[in-house]
Design an enzyme around this catalytic site. Structure first.
Site, PDB file in Angstrom:
ATOM      1  N   ASP B   6       0.852  -1.181   0.000  1.00 42.24           N
ATOM      2  CA  ASP B   6       0.000   0.000   0.000  1.00 42.24           C
ATOM      3  C   ASP B   6       0.900   1.247   0.000  1.00 42.24           C
ATOM      4  OD1 ASP B   6      -2.223   1.700   0.343  1.00 42.24           O
ATOM      5  OD2 ASP B   6      -2.084   1.541   2.525  1.00 42.24           O
ATOM      6  N   ASP B   8      -0.177   5.001   0.819  1.00 43.35           N
ATOM      7  CA  ASP B   8      -0.412   5.979   1.888  1.00 43.35           C
ATOM      8  C   ASP B   8      -0.357   5.307   3.261  1.00 43.35           C
ATOM      9  OD1 ASP B   8      -0.803   7.849  -0.139  1.00 43.35           O
ATOM     10  OD2 ASP B   8      -2.945   7.429  -0.232  1.00 43.35           O
ATOM     11  N   ASP B 137      -2.291  -0.675   5.843  1.00 37.99           N
ATOM     12  CA  ASP B 137      -2.590  -0.182   7.189  1.00 37.99           C
ATOM     13  C   ASP B 137      -4.077  -0.217   7.538  1.00 37.99           C
ATOM     14  OD1 ASP B 137      -2.758   1.938   5.171  1.00 37.99           O
ATOM     15  OD2 ASP B 137      -3.354   3.206   6.855  1.00 37.99           O
TER      16      ASP B 137
END
Lengths: 180, 180
Positions: B6, B8, B137
């Protein structure tokens, strides 16, 4: 079924927009009409000194927004969903044009609407994307994986030599060809 | 192995860039420091009247380019390739910011280099992307498919309640955790 749809030359008329701008801007130069195109990449059929003029067009602001929809494409995309299948736009960026990322999004927003922007996948390697069918105009779609999808060709003049794949255009009975 | 990363809050510090701008621009307003963040989406922890100020920051030109790398992330991404594995950046666009498409590309170009731009996949639904591991996240990464990847959490304050997943940060021995 999950059907992945390439964007340029399957849904959006990249070649037409390029030719229109190129001919307007350089009326003195010879050009290759779509029916005489024999390669996937346009610059390959032009002399070296013309390539910077082509790349200037590819990279300028708004170029990717200027494409007309390929006739029948928007209706076909909508119909796939109506028939209860999943459809995604699976498109590779043009290496030389960073703008194309956002402009591809905006094209989908303008022509298919906000719900379809959630169905946009931008990736250089399409073999990493799961699907049952990929409709794509490139003669070969390669990457690091053995793809889960069957590559169905969207017929364009530069892929007519390919004999080992199913093919369609939105002007044909594509629903029967895709068996949906 | 194919490891999807991922962008961000795993590679690029979205929260840090947001907080910096928000605090500079609105020093009179309360803010939520990273360690008190309990949700995936920042606006959910702010009062309704502040949300337009947040969205103004998210959507302005250059915001997605302003992120600092998460410490250790660029080194980890490079190390995965060095160890002979495949790595891709698999990122979802921010719905309200069309600019983020091109700016995500430019961020990867600026911080990881041109070769890595070929490893950028932008998709809302990450379950459609093939991989062995997704480092992300978000507490839950959902989509239309049963993913091929195992979701390994990148630990952030808003996901510490999740108990049923392996987790890492780039400050830990992430290579052992990923068994690479």
């Amino acid at each position: 079924m999950i059907i992945l749809l390439d964007l340029d030359e399957v849904i959006a008329d990249f070649e037409g927009a390029f030719l229109k701008t190129f001919r307007q801007r350089h009326p003195e130069l010879p050009f290759i009409p779509l029916e005489e195109r024999t390669t996937t990449r346009i610059p390959e059929q032009y002399p070296a000194e013309v390539i910077p003029l082509i790349e200037e067009i590819f990279t300028e602001k708004g170029f990717f927004l200027s494409f007309e929809p390929i006739p029948g494409a928007l209706e076909a995309a909508t119909k796939i969903l109506e028939k209860g299948h999943q459809a995604y736009i699976c498109t590779s960026p043009l290496h030389k044009s960073p703008r194309c990322y956002t402009e591809k999004y905006e094209w989908v927003l303008n022509h298919l609407g906000r719900e379809w922007t959630k169905r946009l996948i931008i990736t250089k390697d399409k073999t990493l994307v799961h699907g049952d069918i990929l409709v794509d105009d490139r003669p070969e779609v390669k990457g690091i994986m053995q793809p889960t999808w069957e590559h169905v060709l969207y017929t364009q003049p530069y892929n007519t030599h390919v004999k080992d794949k199913r093919r369609l255009t939105w002007q044909e009975d594509w629903e029967s060809i895709l068996k949906i």
